[in-house]
Scaffold this motif. Structure first.
Motif, PDB file in Angstrom:
ATOM      1  N   ASP A  98       0.962  -1.468  -0.138  1.00 21.29           N
ATOM      2  CA  ASP A  98       0.224   0.328  -0.066  1.00 21.29           C
ATOM      3  C   ASP A  98       0.603   1.244   0.024  1.00 21.29           C
ATOM      4  O   ASP A  98       0.388   2.430   0.206  1.00 21.29           O
ATOM      5  CB  ASP A  98      -0.891   0.015   1.638  1.00 21.29           C
ATOM      6  CG  ASP A  98      -0.420   0.217   2.618  1.00 21.29           C
ATOM      7  OD1 ASP A  98       0.862  -0.337   2.625  1.00 21.29           O
ATOM      8  OD2 ASP A  98      -0.989   0.155   2.850  1.00 21.29           O
ATOM      9  N   GLY A  99       2.333   0.815  -0.343  1.00 26.15           N
ATOM     10  CA  GLY A  99       3.196   2.169  -0.422  1.00 26.15           C
ATOM     11  C   GLY A  99       3.156   2.878   1.545  1.00 26.15           C
ATOM     12  O   GLY A  99       4.815   3.517   1.105  1.00 26.15           O
ATOM     13  N   ARG A 100       2.772   2.126   2.558  1.00 25.44           N
ATOM     14  CA  ARG A 100       3.742   2.818   3.443  1.00 25.44           C
ATOM     15  C   ARG A 100       4.874   2.292   4.395  1.00 25.44           C
ATOM     16  O   ARG A 100       4.895   1.118   3.319  1.00 25.44           O
ATOM     17  CB  ARG A 100       2.859   2.212   5.004  1.00 25.44           C
ATOM     18  CG  ARG A 100       1.362   2.866   4.684  1.00 25.44           C
ATOM     19  CD  ARG A 100       0.838   1.897   5.400  1.00 25.44           C
ATOM     20  NE  ARG A 100      -0.941   1.713   5.523  1.00 25.44           N
ATOM     21  CZ  ARG A 100      -1.420   3.218   6.537  1.00 25.44           C
ATOM     22  NH1 ARG A 100      -1.027   3.544   7.289  1.00 25.44           N
ATOM     23  NH2 ARG A 100      -3.205   3.171   6.182  1.00 25.44           N
ATOM     24  N   PRO A 101       5.683   3.079   4.346  1.00 25.46           N
ATOM     25  CA  PRO A 101       6.730   2.281   4.464  1.00 25.46           C
ATOM     26  C   PRO A 101       7.245   1.373   5.912  1.00 25.46           C
ATOM     27  O   PRO A 101       6.225   1.234   7.038  1.00 25.46           O
ATOM     28  CB  PRO A 101       7.914   3.336   4.333  1.00 25.46           C
ATOM     29  CG  PRO A 101       6.925   4.826   5.042  1.00 25.46           C
ATOM     30  CD  PRO A 101       5.688   4.044   4.653  1.00 25.46           C
ATOM     31  N   ASN A 102       8.130   0.070   5.789  1.00 26.45           N
ATOM     32  CA  ASN A 102       8.077  -0.795   6.673  1.00 26.45           C
ATOM     33  C   ASN A 102       9.617  -0.450   6.730  1.00 26.45           C
ATOM     34  O   ASN A 102      10.451  -1.581   6.219  1.00 26.45           O
ATOM     35  CB  ASN A 102       7.400  -2.074   6.358  1.00 26.45           C
ATOM     36  CG  ASN A 102       7.783  -2.716   7.570  1.00 26.45           C
ATOM     37  OD1 ASN A 102       8.515  -2.891   8.562  1.00 26.45           O
ATOM     38  ND2 ASN A 102       7.199  -3.984   7.568  1.00 26.45           N
ATOM     39  N   PHE A 103      10.212   0.071   8.304  1.00 27.51           N
ATOM     40  CA  PHE A 103      11.349   0.426   7.756  1.00 27.51           C
ATOM     41  C   PHE A 103      12.346  -0.903   8.809  1.00 27.51           C
ATOM     42  O   PHE A 103      13.734  -1.320   9.213  1.00 27.51           O
ATOM     43  CB  PHE A 103      11.891   1.121   9.474  1.00 27.51           C
ATOM     44  CG  PHE A 103      12.884   1.786   9.810  1.00 27.51           C
ATOM     45  CD1 PHE A 103      13.697   2.682   9.036  1.00 27.51           C
ATOM     46  CD2 PHE A 103      13.947   0.811  10.651  1.00 27.51           C
ATOM     47  CE1 PHE A 103      14.665   2.605   9.530  1.00 27.51           C
ATOM     48  CE2 PHE A 103      14.964   0.765  10.903  1.00 27.51           C
ATOM     49  CZ  PHE A 103      15.662   2.294  10.941  1.00 27.51           C
ATOM     50  N   GLN A 104      11.402  -2.092  10.021  1.00 30.31           N
ATOM     51  CA  GLN A 104      11.898  -3.020  10.105  1.00 30.31           C
ATOM     52  C   GLN A 104      12.493  -3.905   8.948  1.00 30.31           C
ATOM     53  O   GLN A 104      13.591  -4.945   8.888  1.00 30.31           O
ATOM     54  CB  GLN A 104      10.413  -4.259  10.680  1.00 30.31           C
ATOM     55  CG  GLN A 104      10.313  -3.581  11.877  1.00 30.31           C
ATOM     56  CD  GLN A 104      10.833  -2.529  12.745  1.00 30.31           C
ATOM     57  OE1 GLN A 104      12.634  -3.305  13.196  1.00 30.31           O
ATOM     58  NE2 GLN A 104      11.195  -1.406  13.189  1.00 30.31           N
ATOM     59  N   GLN A 105      11.808  -4.035   7.490  1.00 30.93           N
ATOM     60  CA  GLN A 105      12.027  -4.076   6.453  1.00 30.93           C
ATOM     61  C   GLN A 105      13.571  -3.337   6.150  1.00 30.93           C
ATOM     62  O   GLN A 105      13.924  -4.265   5.058  1.00 30.93           O
ATOM     63  CB  GLN A 105      11.697  -4.474   5.744  1.00 30.93           C
ATOM     64  CG  GLN A 105      10.350  -6.038   5.496  1.00 30.93           C
ATOM     65  CD  GLN A 105      10.398  -7.047   6.353  1.00 30.93           C
ATOM     66  OE1 GLN A 105      11.446  -7.335   4.925  1.00 30.93           O
ATOM     67  NE2 GLN A 105       9.776  -7.610   7.121  1.00 30.93           N
TER      68      GLN A 105
END
Length: 304
Positions: A98-105
């Motif tokens: 959905d475009g949201r950033p996932n810092f953990q990845q």
């Protein structure tokens, strides 16, 4: 042309674009509300400067380290943009569908799946031999859009709205994003920490395991907290007096040895460690990777 002049011209031509120290936003509690500000989403990733010149593209970290090999797909995509040279300021992110950033990845993708990263450009400092930093922010954004449109795929454009900072922040909170960055629409780009850019971060409430209490004269007591078995940081104990005294009593009754979690070595004799079982409710800044500006809002115990 003389041989000496030819060599001088060749040397000048081969000088590469240099890394520019980024502009750092100042953190504020509430976003500006006047109409002379533009507002963007604050992306949770790594600040990155993307540079293209006669010798190709490079990607620099916020401190000027060359991370081009880590970001090779973005570097390759940058070389296909319609300009001979440019410097872009932006954020490297690991986007979800959905475009949201996932810092953990971020670390995993940088190591194994760099093609699943994306670069979100929010400013342009240089284009085809022209230094753009003295131009107003709103003009630089228009130039940036013309370069990266249609702003889809691995190199993206950071959209903005003008004015209505409070409404924008409310929308950011509802979308569970980290926060927002506001920029004076007429401001030039200057390196360093300046109030021409300000960031407003969202708050969260969460449950953390209490590891111990550290008390220092003249300061609020600090609760050392853990989450999912790992040390998460400290939270100031700002409880009402009655609840605070209850907590002190429980800490006294539950004293224990230093826990096995990876707690910084600086915490030693001045901490009252406690047995597992006390959970603290903590208010903290969203998107941080350790507790920051956190306060303990309450606590509970197993079975209560």
């Amino acid at each position: 042309m003389s041989p000496v002049r030819s060599i001088a011209c060749m040397s000048e031509h081969r000088e590469r674009l240099k890394f520019i120290k980024p502009l750092e936003p100042i953190q504020v509690e509430t976003p500006p509300i006047s109409d002379d500000w533009l507002h963007e989403i604050k992306y949770d990733g790594y600040r990155t400067q993307l540079t293209v010149d006669w010798a190709g593209a490079r990607a620099f970290s916020r401190n000027g380290h060359d991370w081009s090999k880590r970001y090779w797909p973005i570097v390759a995509a940058a070389e296909k943009l319609p300009a001979k040279s440019f410097i872009l300021d932006g954020e490297m992110i690991a986007p979800e569908p959905d475009g949201r950033p996932n810092f953990q990845q971020m670390h995993s993708r940088m190591t194994w799946n760099a093609e699943q990263l994306a670069f979100v450009a929010f400013d342009i400092l240089h284009l085809d031999g022209e230094d753009l930093r003295s131009l107003p922010a709103i003009e630089r954004k228009a130039i940036l859009w013309d370069l990266v449109k249609p702003a889809k795929g691995i190199v993206q454009y950071s959209d903005h709205v003008e004015g209505n900072g409070a409404a924008f922040f409310e929308a950011v909170e509802k979308m569970s994003l980290e926060g927002m960055v506001s920029k004076r629409r007429e401001s030039p780009y200057r390196s360093g920490k300046l109030d021409a850019w300000v960031k407003t971060k969202c708050w969260e409430l969460g449950e953390f395991e209490l590891l111990g209490i550290r008390r220092e004269p003249g300061k609020p007591a600090a609760a050392l907290m853990a989450r999912n078995g790992r040390y998460a940081g400290t939270a100031a104990v700002t409880l009402p007096s009655g609840l605070r005294e209850r907590l002190w009593q429980r800490v006294k009754e539950a004293r224990a040895a230093k826990p096995s979690q990876r707690v910084p070595s600086a915490f030693a004799d001045d901490v009252e460690w406690v047995k597992p079982g006390i959970t603290g409710r903590v208010k903290f800044l969203r998107g941080e990777h350790a507790l920051r500006h956190a306060t303990m809002q309450g606590f509970s115990e197993e079975g209560t």
